[in-house]
Every structure is written in C-alpha cells, then in structure tokens.
Design a protein around this motif. Structure first.
Motif, PDB file in Angstrom:
ATOM      1  N   THR A  27       0.815  -1.216   0.000  1.00  0.00           N
ATOM      2  CA  THR A  27       0.000   0.000   0.000  1.00  0.00           C
ATOM      3  C   THR A  27       0.849   1.266   0.000  1.00  0.00           C
ATOM      4  N   TYR A  28       1.886   1.275   0.834  1.00  0.00           N
ATOM      5  CA  TYR A  28       2.630   2.523   1.027  1.00  0.00           C
ATOM      6  C   TYR A  28       3.992   2.523   0.337  1.00  0.00           C
TER       7      TYR A  28
ATOM      8  N   LEU B 132       1.548  12.516   8.119  1.00  0.00           N
ATOM      9  CA  LEU B 132       0.558  13.561   8.418  1.00  0.00           C
ATOM     10  C   LEU B 132      -0.465  13.105   9.458  1.00  0.00           C
ATOM     11  N   PRO B 133      -1.104  11.934   9.268  1.00  0.00           N
ATOM     12  CA  PRO B 133      -2.063  11.524  10.308  1.00  0.00           C
ATOM     13  C   PRO B 133      -1.399  11.279  11.663  1.00  0.00           C
TER      14      PRO B 133
ATOM     15  N   ILE C 254       1.420  12.614  12.897  1.00  0.00           N
ATOM     16  CA  ILE C 254       1.838  13.879  13.507  1.00  0.00           C
ATOM     17  C   ILE C 254       0.617  14.625  14.042  1.00  0.00           C
ATOM     18  N   THR C 255      -0.482  14.570  13.298  1.00  0.00           N
ATOM     19  CA  THR C 255      -1.706  15.214  13.770  1.00  0.00           C
ATOM     20  C   THR C 255      -2.105  14.669  15.136  1.00  0.00           C
TER      21      THR C 255
ATOM     22  N   LYS D 193       4.356   9.124  -0.405  1.00  0.00           N
ATOM     23  CA  LYS D 193       3.182   8.378   0.037  1.00  0.00           C
ATOM     24  C   LYS D 193       3.208   8.172   1.552  1.00  0.00           C
TER      25      LYS D 193
ATOM     26  N   TYR E  72       4.664  10.222   3.598  1.00  0.00           N
ATOM     27  CA  TYR E  72       4.374  11.550   4.149  1.00  0.00           C
ATOM     28  C   TYR E  72       2.868  11.767   4.240  1.00  0.00           C
ATOM     29  N   LYS E  73       2.177  11.480   3.135  1.00  0.00           N
ATOM     30  CA  LYS E  73       0.747  11.790   3.071  1.00  0.00           C
ATOM     31  C   LYS E  73      -0.101  10.890   3.962  1.00  0.00           C
ATOM     32  N   TYR E  74       0.177   9.585   3.893  1.00  0.00           N
ATOM     33  CA  TYR E  74      -0.748   8.641   4.532  1.00  0.00           C
ATOM     34  C   TYR E  74      -0.312   8.186   5.917  1.00  0.00           C
TER      35      TYR E  74
END
Lengths: 500, 500
Positions: free
Chosen positions: B287-288, B442-443, B445-446, B435, B437-439
């Motif tokens: 997936t990643y 980001l989640p 770190i949020t 990928k 970074y995005k998936y």
C-alpha cells in the motif's frame, strides 16, 4: 493592443459577465482581446451574445471571440481565467446520492474542514484532470500567461498546478471579504457603549441602518485586520481598532449581544450563506481562538454537521448552504440566474446596458490583471462595501514558499499580496497560531494531500484510505459498497479505470 | 570516578537489570555511580538487591544507591534513564475497559497509526506530567545530563521534552532492529535461487537453521539498509544488496514464498510480537511502497484492527500484541518476569551471577553513554543478532531540525545517528517518501500534536476533538459518555480537573 484575456468555461455566464463588467469599466483594459471558451454551444452563445451587445452598445474598442477550441483560445494569452466544471454540477449530486444510499450523509466528499457542497476534492477526478490539461495548454501555448483558478476546490487545484506545472497560477476566492462581519460587531458594540444605541437588529438583518451607523461611528482607517490560512480555512489572526486588540469587542458581543442577534437572524435570514456571525462561527472562535472568515465557517468538524438538525442548530433555519436544504437552494439559484441572464441577453427589445447596467463585481481579478499587465502596483482595491466605497486588501491563493513558516512550502495559502508587473508577492509573513495549526491546518492539509494523490495517481486504495478514517464508516463492506456505487455511475467509466 | 547514571522507575526490574548488565560488562563504565529511584518500596528493594549482589559477587567497583527521592537521585547526574509509568499498567486497562463499554474497541487511545496497547497518548495525562516534572528536575539539578526516555510514547514524550525544556533528550526504542527480517527474506530467496534450498519453514519458525544458512549465504557487509520515520512509524527506505536495490527479493518472496511462510508461521508462532513479515506488514508494503519496521507493523489504519477477527487475519492467531488476546499475554508476561527476577534476586542460596548470568541486552543505551561520556565516537554497536555478533546502526529519537526536510523541525524523528562527546548527531538526511508523508506522517503527527495539546493544555474540547474524527463514534452522546466514564474513574480526579 491590450492583454488577451481568456475565459475557460465562459458559459458560467453570471460569473463571466460580472468580470467582463469590471473589464469594460476599467479604462486601461478597454482594448483587451476577450476570448470566451466553452464546450457547451448554448452557454457559449449566451455569454458571447451578452458580451458583444455591451461592446457594441457602449462602443468599447474590444474584440470578443467565442470558441470551443481551448488551445486556440489559450494561444498567446496573457490571462486565463477558468470557472470550468466538467460534467456539470448535477453530476456531483449523483455521487452525493450514491454516497447517501450507503450511509455517507452529504457524500463522501464532505469531511472535516470541507463540508462545502461544491468544493469537490476526493470525487473531483474529471475536474483535476481538466485543470491539468488547461495548465498543459498554457505551458504549450501561452507560457507567460497568468492562470487564475476560480473553480473550487481552489486549495487543491492551485496547489496541484503550482506543484506539477510551470504555469504562473493564483487561486481566486472572495471569501476573505467576510472580515467585514467583525467590523459590524465593532459597530454594534461602539453604538451601544458610546451612544447607548442598539443597532443589533439592523445588523442581524443586514439593513442599511447598520452600515450607515457603522460609517458614522467608525473610521475604517482605524481598523486593521489580517487573515491567515488556506482557502476556506482562513482565520482572523489580527483584529485591531485604533492600534489595540479589538477581539475584546467580539468577546463582549458574545456575552451580551449574540443571543439577541441570533434570535433576529433566525427569524429573518434570507440566505443560507448568511453565516459570518452564526453560532458555528462563534463556537469555532471559542474553540480555536480565532474567528473563521468567509466560507471557513462552513468547515469545522462533524460537531457542526452531524445531521440536518445539527446543521440547523449551528447554521440557522436552512442549515447553511451545504445541508440538503441549502444545497437545493443553491441549485435553484444557479438555474434562476442563468435563466434570468439568458432572458436579458436574448431580449433585443431593450439595450443590455439598461437591463443589466455595468457595475463593479467586487472581485479582485480585474485589479490583478490591471496591476500585472499595466504595471500598476497594488495591495488593495476599491469595492462597494458596508454601504460605501472602501479599499479592501488583495488576498489570493499562491504556493506558500515560506509565507507561513510553519506550513509546508508547497501548499497554496490564502494571503495578502502586493501585485505589480513582476508578479504577485505575499505581504504578510509569520506563523499560523498553534491551535489552528494542530486542529485545522494539519487535518485539512492531510485531506488535500489525499485528494491530490487520489486524483493524480489513482488506485482504489486512495479511496479506501479516505474512507477508513471516516466517522460515518460503520464497517468495511460499506467502504467497498460506496466506492462501487460511485464508480459504477455511467459517467464514471473513465474514473473507474483510474481508480482500479 | 565514572558517570552518575540514574534510573527513574528503576523498579521496571527486567529492563533495568538488562541495562545494568550492559554497564557491568563495559570496562569503561565499571566505575559508574548508579542511582536507582522508584516510588514503590518492594520494586526498589528488588532491583537494588539484584544490583548490589552483582556488584559484590563480581567485585565491580561501582556504587549503587537506592532512593525514593527523585531530586536526590537526579542531582549532578550525567545520565537519567526513565522507564517510569505512573499508576501502573493496569490503570490504563481500566480506561480501556471504560472505553469499550462505550463502543471504543481497544480504547480511545487506539487510533490510526497507534494501536500499540501500551503507547499511551491521549489518556497519558499523568505520564506526560511526570515526564515534564522529571525534565524540570534535570534542568534544576543536572542541567548537562542526557535524558533517555525509554517509556512509551517515545514519539510524544521526546517531542514534548525537546520542545518544552532545555534538557538534552533522546528517545530510545529497539524497534528499528526489526530490519533483520528483510535480511531473512534475502536469505530465503538466495537459498532458493542459488542453491535450490528451501529454508522458509526454518525462517518462519525462527530456527537456528535459518540464521546459519543466512550467514553462510550472505556477507552482511553487502547489505545496506536505512530506515526513516518516527518512533513506531518507521520504514525501510533503503534496502540494497551488493549495491543494488534489494526490494526485488521481497517482491519475489511475496509472489512465491509468502503463503508458505505464513502457513508455517500461523501453525507455530509462539509470540504475539512475531510480526515482522506478517500479512499486515506485507499489505502495508504494497500500500505505502515501503516495509514497515519493528512496531510500525502494529500501526496502520482500522483496516488491520477493526475487530479481533480482522486482527487475527492480519497478525496471526493472537491478533498481535494489541488485541484482547495479545494484551492479556503481555500482562501475563510482565507479571511472570517480575516474579522470576524476584525469585532469583531474593534466593541467596545461589549466586545471582549464576542464576542470571550477565549478558549484553542488545539495547543501544550503554553505547550511547560510553560514547558521550568517554568520548568514543560511534554510529553503530555490536549486538547478538542472526545467531552471531553483528554491528547494528545506532538509531535514536531526537528533534528533527531538518534531518527529514519535509517533516516539521520540532517533531522527534527516529534516525541513524553518530554519537560522540559533543552529542548525538543525525547522519542520514533527506526526505520521507511522498506516500509515507501523506498517509502515515501527516495523520500520525496530527495525533501527536493533539495528544500534546490535550496533556499539556487540557480542556474537555481536546478530548472531544480526538473523538469527533473517530471511526468508532456513532453519535455525539457517545463522545460525552466515554469522556465522562474515563474522567469519573477514581484514579482520574486530578485528570478530570485538567480536562474540565
């Protein structure tokens, strides 16, 4: 000879006609060459008829071309303005319906910090693709042109074009003008505190009495505002009156006046978009520490959007423009406006300049063109506002590149800019406040990245990733079912391949 | 006189005893001054009895102090190592139970990219508070000391201390050593391709035959690996064999060998932690685009964690260490190990150095102390690994500050470092792939930011924000109910005030 100005999706007749009015009214752009491009014959005929009638009646020395050939339109352009929405707005309503049948209220596109019904991100495949194609045409046929993106999603599209192409791009949205609402708050408070006068009911109903009083009490030069954020998630990070922090007026308004304001507003509001000071806006201010500006009020989390009743609690009787009610009203208005313009455009018994007298749109786009093309530096522009002429700051969406230092460089931020012949330059720098960064920017940027990945790279998993974190997802099968339902729509044959 | 080394929460007897063994075995640290600090009398007695028996039996010239006074322990320290977990692990199980009663399977703490049962973020109020207090003590009483955080959540705690205090901090986790699994994959493939030999069943059961074969076939010098990410979300971003990309061996293994491996593994696996090549790991790789390393496999989205059956599908018969089964096994093991150590520590009929012979722990922490204190530069350390002694790279968690250029500067990254008397310096720089970074980043770190905001600043809304985006949330009342249930636990009186 003036600039070549191209409208892509020119058949968005109301918007195009408003910008054309600005061009017609601008002495320094009256020799422009206008190209109207649309793939729809009827709409193209409508807007070109309208434009040519003005030019003829008002003896404007302007060429107006109409074409269905995008490359021809773009060739040698100075400015390309696009409002194009492939497949039309009803196509998205079909995807919304398919989503709702599988338990995704208001559609899979509606998620935290983007509940705006026509801000199409995850299901915007054709839209993202078209904008890439337009940008490639610009690279090929007008490499020095400015590309103004007016279509939503301004955040994602501007970011995409800025990252993926060499095109000069700016995203345009007038939402930032919503800052006037805090000036009204200031007026309500000062009227009460200084003159013992209650203008709350006037302001809650947006009557002239409110604005007249405002201009009597407040010298707008004494008010300083600054907004920071991304398109549709932009916040009033600075609000000063006579050099002092003026958020205290808002605090007192919330304590003493908000209930009265809301009660009048609930009773009288005539528009689902009438939200600048609605309970959701104030709750977001309390939660995140800053007032959301313009369409940002329509964001937030599911707290404000769980169901129609929740939306009505926070956004008033229509539940905002993004509820099932507001959405129907939006569609009705779009249809009526086109109908109305068509009636006037094709009614040759009356001069068009009489039935639709030219008036400034309040949009920033013609100021941008005038500054860029004619080398007139500007960081503000004149608009009709609060019952008078005022100068508003110019805000556009451009790639961050350090403007907001705690946001990624390659995301489009909505920021105050100075424009001159050398380009568009951000003025205000700094950081986005901590709480906004954590609770708004991070989730919104995450969704923007996911939408870009989905639409640019494809693969079914990019839809799965979107839905596996969705609060409406009840089980794994539901995810598969809703993806299938959307991809099986007849319009989505190509999109289904992209996501296979 | 050697360094003053302080263990906070020293009663984590198994861990402390393993690090003490490393210290005892290191010639250049044998004159250290050891301070054992714990608030629990029994546990403190246990670990100090153990330590003193070694020192006496082995005639190590080392002072061992035991205290319940944290400030006394920290005063003048060179190194402060903390494994402290206030209120004990069963306290968190109570919050998990309260959550599950309100529909939050595995507890409100378990969310995307953090399903690890003892990685306490949103409900770690007392833990975060204690670590701030320890850090303040270090600022006051040992400002030059290094603070090694061993307790989870390493990501959040290291980030917090790095941001909020002046303390030299590093987060320690051995999860990165999970990269050995791809070397086993390489061995399985080369054994088959070069020698027609099937060692898959040996490797799936972690038998010596697998590692012996591996060392016969592969010169470890020919293998190069690099991991990038955050603690518990770290990925194999470089995997080369003889200078060529070696992910192709993994691809072939997935195509030809994975099914056989999994079938043997499902039949024989003896540990919920035996997950390096489990179906979830491979699915994440697909997936990643990169293999998750160590505990990262336990992350992912709800795709892998929806319910026990889902967990068992992806993580094998125990559903991983974070399922209801795995969690019970973890608790049982913790209890047994303490019991076992206590038995040996207090059994004076046998020398402790015989019942528990000193052996290297494989942990990096003593190498760090040796390098920092004795000025011996190192970027790798020797460990028993794959049936032999190998040098493993040193990975620790430190504030990013540009190490990974597309991540925020003020988040702790897990990275390869060089250590010398001047400090801990990241070696590998670069970006985290798009990928991931995005998936993932980001989640994750949020959620880290939200946990820090909640535990440092408080307010009920910080819990609400956590839950309003939770896929398990069925309605708004459920959010209120679960928050109430957790805050009403008798242990949570103070915490309830913080979140009021």
């Amino acid at each position: 000879m003036g600039p070549k100005i191209v409208f892509i999706g020119a058949g968005s007749a109301r918007w195009t006609s408003r910008i054309l009015a600005d061009i017609f009214l601008n002495e320094d752009l009256r020799d422009s060459e206008i190209w109207l491009m649309d793939i729809d014959d009827y709409r193209l005929n409508l807007i070109s008829t309208l434009a040519r009638r003005y030019v003829k009646e008002l003896k404007i020395p302007m060429e107006v071309h109409a074409t269905k050939d995008r490359a021809e339109a773009i060739k040698g352009a100075d400015f390309v303005i696009s409002t194009a929405l492939p497949k039309g707005y009803m196509y998205y309503e079909k995807m919304r319906d398919a989503s709702e049948e599988h338990g995704y209220y208001r559609g899979i596109n509606s998620v935290e910090w983007n509940y705006v019904g026509d801000y199409h991100t995850i299901w915007g495949y054709y839209l993202f693709k078209l904008y890439m194609e337009i940008a490639r045409d610009i690279e090929d046929f007008a490499p020095d042109a400015w590309f103004f993106i007016v279509s939503n999603p301004v955040l994602e599209l501007t970011t995409m074009i800025g990252r993926e192409t060499k095109v000069n791009v700016a995203g345009i949205c007038h939402g930032f003008l919503g800052y006037r609402s805090v000036i009204e708050v200031l007026a309500m408070r000062l009227a009460k505190e200084k003159f013992g006068k209650n203008i709350i009911p006037h302001c809650a109903t947006h009557r002239a009495e409110c604005y007249d009083e405002l201009r009597r009490i407040i010298n707008l030069e004494d008010v300083e505002v600054e907004m920071k954020g991304l398109n549709h998630v932009i916040w009033l990070t600075k609000f000063e009156y006579k050099g002092e922090d003026a958020y205290k007026y808002l605090d007192n308004w919330i304590k003493e006046d908000a209930e009265e304001y809301w009660s009048v507003w609930r009773e009288h509001t005539m528009s689902p978009w009438d939200l600048d000071l609605c309970p959701a806006a104030i709750d977001m201010y309390k939660t995140y520490g800053y007032l959301p500006i313009g369409d940002s009020v329509r964001g937030g989390t599911w707290k404000y959007h769980w169901d129609l009743r929740t939306k009505q609690y926070w956004y008033g009787p229509y539940g905002g423009p993004d509820s099932e009610i507001g959405c129907a009203i939006r569609i009705l208005q779009v249809r009526r406006r086109i109908e109305e313009i068509a009636r006037m455009a094709f009614d040759r018994s009356r001069p068009i300049s009489q039935s639709m007298p030219l008036k400034p749109s309040g949009e920033v786009i013609v100021t941008l063109m005038d500054s860029l093309y004619n080398g007139k530096p500007a960081d503000s522009y004149e608009i009709s506002f609060l019952s008078g002429q005022v100068r508003a700051p110019i805000y556009v969406n451009i790639l961050n590149n350090g403007t907001i230092s705690n946001l990624p460089d390659d995301i489009a931020v909505e920021t105050h800019v100075r424009v001159d012949s050398s380009g568009i330059h951000p003025i205000s720098r700094g950081t986005i406040p901590d709480k906004l960064y954590k609770y708004v920017m991070l989730p919104r940027i995450t969704r923007a990245e996911w939408a870009l990945e989905a639409n640019l790279r494809g693969g079914r998993d990019t839809l799965f990733q979107w839905l596996i974190v969705d609060v409406r997802t009840r089980n794994m099968k539901q995810i598969d079912d809703v993806i299938n339902a959307i991809l099986e729509l007849p319009e989505n044959k190509e999109m289904a391949k992209h996501f296979s």
